[in-house]
Design a protein around this motif. Structure first.
Motif, PDB file in Angstrom:
ATOM      1  N   GLY A 117       0.818  -1.212   0.000  1.00  0.00           N
ATOM      2  CA  GLY A 117       0.000   0.000   0.000  1.00  0.00           C
ATOM      3  C   GLY A 117       0.851   1.262   0.000  1.00  0.00           C
ATOM      4  N   THR A 118       1.983   1.197  -0.692  1.00  0.00           N
ATOM      5  CA  THR A 118       2.896   2.342  -0.687  1.00  0.00           C
ATOM      6  C   THR A 118       2.226   3.581  -1.279  1.00  0.00           C
ATOM      7  OG1 THR A 118       4.677   0.794  -1.043  1.00  0.00           O
ATOM      8  CG2 THR A 118       5.184   3.093  -1.397  1.00  0.00           C
TER       9      THR A 118
ATOM     10  N   MET B   1      -2.594  11.761   2.729  1.00  0.00           N
ATOM     11  CA  MET B   1      -1.915  11.096   1.607  1.00  0.00           C
ATOM     12  C   MET B   1      -2.704   9.840   1.202  1.00  0.00           C
ATOM     13  SD  MET B   1       1.991   9.791   1.531  1.00  0.00           S
ATOM     14  CE  MET B   1       2.553  11.258   2.355  1.00  0.00           C
ATOM     15  N   ARG B   2      -3.050   9.771  -0.050  1.00  0.00           N
ATOM     16  CA  ARG B   2      -3.885   8.642  -0.483  1.00  0.00           C
ATOM     17  C   ARG B   2      -3.029   7.387  -0.659  1.00  0.00           C
ATOM     18  NH1 ARG B   2      -6.317   6.434  -4.971  1.00  0.00           N
ATOM     19  NH2 ARG B   2      -4.978   7.519  -6.435  1.00  0.00           N
ATOM     20  N   GLU B   3      -3.468   6.302  -0.045  1.00  0.00           N
ATOM     21  CA  GLU B   3      -2.738   5.033  -0.177  1.00  0.00           C
ATOM     22  C   GLU B   3      -3.176   4.319  -1.446  1.00  0.00           C
ATOM     23  OE1 GLU B   3      -0.382   3.450   2.096  1.00  0.00           O
ATOM     24  OE2 GLU B   3      -0.252   5.547   2.627  1.00  0.00           O
ATOM     25  N   ARG B   4      -2.243   3.764  -2.145  1.00  0.00           N
ATOM     26  CA  ARG B   4      -2.547   3.019  -3.369  1.00  0.00           C
ATOM     27  C   ARG B   4      -2.831   1.579  -3.002  1.00  0.00           C
ATOM     28  NH1 ARG B   4      -1.110   2.946  -9.166  1.00  0.00           N
ATOM     29  NH2 ARG B   4      -0.441   0.818  -9.046  1.00  0.00           N
ATOM     30  N   GLY B   6      -4.594  -2.363  -4.104  1.00  0.00           N
ATOM     31  CA  GLY B   6      -4.647  -3.226  -5.275  1.00  0.00           C
ATOM     32  C   GLY B   6      -3.436  -4.122  -5.349  1.00  0.00           C
ATOM     33  N   ILE B   8      -0.087  -5.529  -6.223  1.00  0.00           N
ATOM     34  CA  ILE B   8       1.207  -4.985  -6.598  1.00  0.00           C
ATOM     35  C   ILE B   8       1.969  -6.111  -7.289  1.00  0.00           C
ATOM     36  CG2 ILE B   8       3.261  -3.847  -5.725  1.00  0.00           C
ATOM     37  CD1 ILE B   8       0.607  -2.371  -5.167  1.00  0.00           C
TER      38      ILE B   8
END
Lengths: 238, 371
Positions: A117-118, B1-4, B6, B8
């Protein structure tokens, strides 16, 4: 800064336990390379594993940080220790341990993607430093090459760049010259020294090769799990 | 800060390119298994349609067949006399009863030299309690007329107004309808009276084969009292011997192929993830979470499976379209997408089974390891 305080580590041995690290205390200051030397089986790699949070000591602390902002890594739960390794600690292995499917550039970029979740900002920040570090270790021209296309020395330099790309507080290095000849070994040690000073990193470096001791700022000797001989003396907490 | 969030797949995607030979191989295996399963499913669907498409058009809540004393009910041998029909009509809760005759025979037309095997249905013009459906749309008005399904019309080379001969009697084709089949023979519909005569001429009793019953009744009690059995239309298909044996063997083959695909994909990813165990240990030592590595591995497996299944599915549709001109082959979501989804789920299950070496990889082994 990293500070090991009275660290004791034991392993089960049948019905008994053997002591790998015996009440060891040690400090690595920012901007210095602290060498840890000793014969095989003396416990120097165990000290490094404890410092890297890969082993939890039976007792003692592993303080990482500066001033009042110190974290006892030995007390962190597993997921926080993993996060600390991802964000606050750089590790360079004995062999480079690069991933064969990745190019030199990607070996560094992967550090921004280890958490799953970077955040995008963090990823962009690390990606931006990749070129700078490749330049710092002199491998800009080899950025697109995979592991098998690099020499042993080049691999080790990529591993050092990987250990620094996320700007860790502490850099832990395990026998970086063991697979290199004298000339390449010397270059690697000089590179580690230069980057440690430039980036103000607290570097602990395990080695039994003292041919390049002049690149170390401090050196301690480990014997039977105990830190016995302060050679330069500054790293030993009395 | 938006966490990405999904999956990886940074490492996984690059491994796919790096070891493309190995992944192409397993992708090809997945594609071939998908092709096999898809082809078998299409063929099974086609054969099933040739067996039961007309039976599934029978009206009513239940279909009533004769219950023999020492064997299971069968469409081929069922015969329901007037008393039985009356008993059902007068039973409590029964709203409507439609007697239907089914018998297999042969038909011929002047344009075709050889007679053609057909299924003769005796259908009333307006079955009570039913709405218009493809089977009853074939029902003729007069005893000297027949309604012909498109398959029978093709086989006999006839169209509306032509004459065909069934068991020595000539009939005029009043309508050519949908493609309906019974036990691998195309359907021709007669009036109940004409059908009864035809049935007798081929050695039958001339009595109804099956009753289509609409009711809110005690099915078992009435069945026991009348020597019959009332089944739902789907359950009644077990009384078609050809359908039962075909579906049983083809279904078993499909199930075995699913099992094989799960084993093959699982075995591949087990070996692959075991080979990756060293890399996993290094990534964990560097700070990778187990969750991100699991997502990475499953993402990798998903890419291989989706690509392999996609290629296999395209081949099924392409080859199936060609094969459908000569074989009973059906291309539908049930015969293509459903097997593909099952393949993907079983393949991912196989890959998930291999994840133990990812979750158990010890980051400590990265220290001092020679890779």
């Amino acid at each position: 800064m990293i500070q090991l305080q009275n660290v004791t580590l034991t392993f089960p041995d049948g019905e008994n336990r053997i002591t790998a690290v015996d009440n060891a205390s040690l400090r690595g200051n920012n901007g210095t390379v602290t060498g840890i030397t000793g014969p095989s089986g003396s416990g120097k790699s165990s000290i490094l594993a404890v410092a890297a949070t890969l082993l939890r000591p039976d007792s003692g602390g592993v303080l990482i940080g500066n001033g009042s902002d110190m974290t006892d890594a030995a007390q962190l739960p597993k997921h926080e220790a993993t996060q600390l390794r991802r964000e606050g600690i750089g590790i360079v292995f004995q062999q480079s341990n690069l991933l064969p499917a990745l190019t030199a550039r990607e070996q560094l970029q992967v550090m921004a993607r280890l958490g799953g979740g970077t955040s995008r900002n963090k990823r962009a920040k690390i990606d931006a430093r990749v070129d700078e570090l490749l330049d710092a270790v002199g491998l800009t021209e080899h950025a697109g090459k995979r592991t098998h296309q690099l020499s042993g020395g080049q691999r080790q330099r990529i591993a050092i760049a990987r250990g620094l790309v996320h700007e860790p507080e502490v850099l832990l290095i395990d026998e970086p010259t063991s697979a290199l000849d004298q000339e390449r070994g010397a270059k690697i040690m000089e590179l580690i020294s230069r980057l440690t000073h430039e980036r103000d990193t607290a570097t602990l470096l395990v080695t039994h090769d003292l041919a390049h001791r002049h690149t170390l700022d401090d050196l301690v000797t480990v014997l039977d799990g105990r830190i016995t001989t302060p050679i330069a003396g500054r790293a030993l907490i009395r | 800060m938006r966490e990405r969030k999904g999956i990886i797949v940074f490492v996984a995607w690059r491994e796919l390119r790096f070891a493309r030979g190995r992944f192409l191989l397993i992708g090809a295996v997945v594609a071939l298994i998908t092709l096999l399963v898809g082809f078998l499913s299409g063929l099974t669907g086609g054969l099933a349609a040739q067996n039961i498409s007309s039976v599934l058009q029978l009206p009513g809540d239940r279909l009533v067949l004769q219950q023999p004393e020492n064997s299971d009910p069968s469409y081929a041998t069922s015969s329901l006399d007037e008393n039985t029909v009356t008993a059902w009509e007068q039973a409590d809760g029964v709203e409507s009863v439609t007697p239907i005759g089914i018998v297999q025979s042969r038909a011929s037309a002047s344009r075709i030299d050889d007679p053609t095997g057909v299924a003769l249905y005796g259908l009333p013009q307006h079955a009570s309690g039913t709405q218009s459906n493809p089977l009853f749309d074939l029902a003729p008005v007069h005893d000297d007329e027949v309604g012909v399904s498109s398959g029978a019309a093709d086989d006999l080379g006839v169209e509306t107004g032509d004459t065909i001969s069934i068991t020595g009697t000539d009939f005029t084709v009043s309508v050519v309808g949908d493609d309906l089949w019974y036990s691998h023979t195309p359907v021709i519909a007669l009036t109940p009276e004409a059908w009864s005569e035809a049935s007798k001429r081929v050695g039958g009793t001339g009595e109804a084969t099956v009753l289509a019953v609409t009711a809110n009744a005690d099915w078992e009690a009435i069945g026991a009292a009348t020597g019959t059995v009332a089944e739902t239309p789907l359950a009644s298909l077990t009384a078609l011997e050809a359908f039962q044996s075909e579906i049983g063997s083809l279904g078993l083959m499909i199930a075995m192929l699913f099992g094989i695909s799960a084993l093959v994909v699982g075995a591949f990813f087990t070996v692959w993830t075991m080979q990756r165990a060293g890399d996993m240990a290094v990534l964990k030592a560097l700070g990778a979470t187990t969750g991100s590595l699991v997502r990475d591995s499953l993402g990798q497996a998903s890419i291989v499976l989706i690509a392999g299944i996609g290629v296999g599915l395209a081949a099924v549709i392409g080859l199936g379209t060609v094969a459908g001109q000569a074989l009973p082959f059906i291309i539908s979501p049930i015969t293509t997408l459903a097997p593909a989804v099952v393949m993907a789920v079983l393949g991912l299950a196989g890959a998930a089974f291999a994840l133990r070496s990812v979750t158990k990889a010890d980051p400590l082994t990265a220290l001092g390891s020679n890779r």
